[in-house]
Design an enzyme around this catalytic site. Structure first.
Site, mmCIF file in Angstrom:
data_model
loop_
_atom_site.group_PDB
_atom_site.id
_atom_site.type_symbol
_atom_site.label_atom_id
_atom_site.label_comp_id
_atom_site.label_asym_id
_atom_site.label_seq_id
_atom_site.Cartn_x
_atom_site.Cartn_y
_atom_site.Cartn_z
ATOM 1 C CG ASP A 57 5.735 -97.274 14.976
ATOM 2 O OD1 ASP A 57 4.907 -98.157 15.279
ATOM 3 O OD2 ASP A 57 5.454 -96.071 14.984
ATOM 4 C CG ASP A 64 8.110 -93.075 8.727
ATOM 5 O OD1 ASP A 64 7.182 -92.514 9.356
ATOM 6 O OD2 ASP A 64 9.213 -93.307 9.237
ATOM 7 C CB CYS A 113 1.560 -83.497 -11.562
ATOM 8 S SG CYS A 113 1.350 -84.799 -10.318
ATOM 9 C CB CYS A 167 -0.797 -87.660 -9.415
ATOM 10 S SG CYS A 167 -1.877 -86.240 -9.166
ATOM 11 C CB CYS A 194 -2.212 -83.482 -11.885
ATOM 12 S SG CYS A 194 -1.770 -82.653 -10.350
ATOM 13 C CG HIS A 248 -0.830 -83.505 -6.111
ATOM 14 N ND1 HIS A 248 -0.288 -83.425 -7.380
ATOM 15 C CD2 HIS A 248 -0.156 -82.598 -5.354
ATOM 16 C CE1 HIS A 248 0.666 -82.502 -7.395
ATOM 17 N NE2 HIS A 248 0.769 -81.986 -6.188
HETATM 18 ZN ZN LIG Z 1 -0.637 -84.342 -9.247
#
Ligand SMILES: [Zn+2]
Length: 427
Positions: free
Chosen positions: A111, A312, A350, A352, A355, A381
């Site tokens: 930016d 963003d 999930c 990720c 998780c 996460h």
């Molecule tokens: Zn997760």
């Protein structure tokens, strides 16, 4: 042979045709302006809509580039203001630019610094954010305004501001901002603008908008040193319809290869949607649009439907550091006593890293013990959740299931969102 009158009326100022960016639209939503596309940049291709992860200080807080890439991130955002103050744009340039310096080999957008000059100056003086959110503990009246130091001074040439690090005085002009962004070397750079506050009236916002437009033309003129960067214009005008229309028409007539929608987005989510409804139909359809600083799930759906391609927002990582974690049924606060003996993951299903391996009870323990791993696992996460939500929205546009996906997702998410949990953190 007479020239096409529509071309005569559009003074397509600036470089055209030779910018290092191409954008193709692969699918469109029926009846609205939403689309899925592919954005090709010098450091890679971004499938849109896409969520950019914010790396303010040339780092995604607490995460390595491999971890950021591993959760599905395609593009990141760096802040010219922060990197100019520390370590200095010339230092980053000595290291071969921001990609080398931080070891991120994918696309980057920087930016212009305009928003930080605003947010660390006026907003601190008046207690307001991007959507008129009042800082905790402060009322709508600017508290002790007269007693606060004036942190920014804006004139027609540029902005003089005070460093939030050491109180030293600095000056940005459109030319200086473009020069800094050329030293940093991101794939996409952004025109320098005056970012007004929701507290500014129509008359002031109009004057600031005219200044932003003059600065945009100066940025186009200054954008010459490198041929591997695309310069995005930034549409301003606050929450005023006539000013947003004027700004969109100004930018549509210029050869910016893409656009940001910036500035104050009004007092609530309805204002934000209205601003997008006024602005986006005027901007050239074939160029990408980035909505700056917005990332709440309901806002993502609303903006994508209206034709936004890029986002963003600091919210996923900022919320994570405070223990607020996204789930399909709303945000949960992992520090709560109810999770002490909870052996399940943050969210069942999930994919990720967090998780797959850790329980809610363990995460709660890490937060209460003040362990840095808490911030890392929570950030992984939350970023995974938002980056992949936008990816799933993209897939739903491509396979024609957007409306069903939106309605199903938001019904569950908003129903589970407790009172006081739904506010935006923007910036
Ligand atoms: Zn997760």
């Amino acid at each position: 042979m007479a020239a096409d009158p529509s071309e005569q009326s559009l003074p397509n100022i600036g470089r055209g045709g030779d910018v290092p960016l191409s954008f193709s639209i692969e699918a469109r939503l029926p009846g609205v302006d939403g689309r899925a596309g592919t954005l090709a940049l010098p450091h890679g291709t971004v499938e849109t809509p896409a969520f950019m992860v914010v790396g303010t200080q040339a780092t995604i807080k607490s995460l390595t580039p491999a971890e950021v890439r591993g959760l599905g991130t395609q593009m990141i955002l760096g802040n010219a203001y922060h990197l100019y103050l520390r370590p200095g744009a010339a230092i980053v340039e000595e290291f071969g630019g921001l990609h080398n310096f931080m070891s991120w080999d994918g696309p980057i957008l920087t930016d212009s610094g305009g928003f930080q000059v605003f947010s660390l100056g006026f907003a601190l003086e008046h207690g307001v954010g991007k959507i008129a959110k009042i800082f905790p503990g402060e009322g709508t009246q600017a508290p002790k305004r007269a007693q606060r130091p004036k942190l920014t001074r804006i004139d027609d040439e540029g902005v003089t501001f005070t460093s939030h690090l050491d109180g030293s005085t600095h000056r940005f002009t459109p030319e200086i901002s473009i020069g800094i962004q050329q030293q940093l070397g991101a794939d996409v750079i952004v025109a320098f603008d005056e970012c007004t506050s929701p507290l500014h009236d129509h008359a002031y916002t109009a004057r600031a908008l005219d200044r932003t437009h003059r600065w945009a033309d100066r940025c186009l003129t200054a954008w010459t040193r490198r041929d591997d960067q695309a310069l995005f214009g930034i549409v301003q005008g606050g929450a005023y319809q006539d000013l947003r229309l004027r700004s969109a028409e100004f930018f549509a007539a210029r050869s910016f290869p893409g656009y940001c929608i910036g500035g104050s987005l009004g007092k609530d989510k309805a204002d934000m949607r209205a601003i997008l409804d006024w602005t986006l139909p005027i901007l050239p359809d074939e160029r990408p649009r980035h909505l700056l600083g917005i990332g709440e799930p309901e806002d993502l759906f609303a903006a994508i439907e209206r034709g936004i391609d890029l986002f963003d927002c600091v919210a996923p990582t900022r919320l994570a550091r405070h223990g607020a974690l996204y789930t399909a049924t709303g945000r949960l606060q992992i520090k709560g006593a109810r999770y002490t003996r909870d052996q399940g993951p943050i969210e069942q299903g999930c994919e990720c890293y967090t998780c797959q391996r850790f329980s809610r009870g363990y995460l709660r323990h890490l937060f209460h013990a003040g362990e840095t791993l808490a911030l890392r696992l929570a950030s992984l996460h939350n970023l995974h959740f938002i980056v992949n939500l936008v990816r799933d929205i993209r897939v739903s546009i491509l396979d024609g299931t957007f409306a069903t996906f939106r309605d199903t997702f938001l019904a569950r998410y908003l129903a589970g969102q407790g009172p006081g949990q739904g506010g935006s953190i923007s910036g």
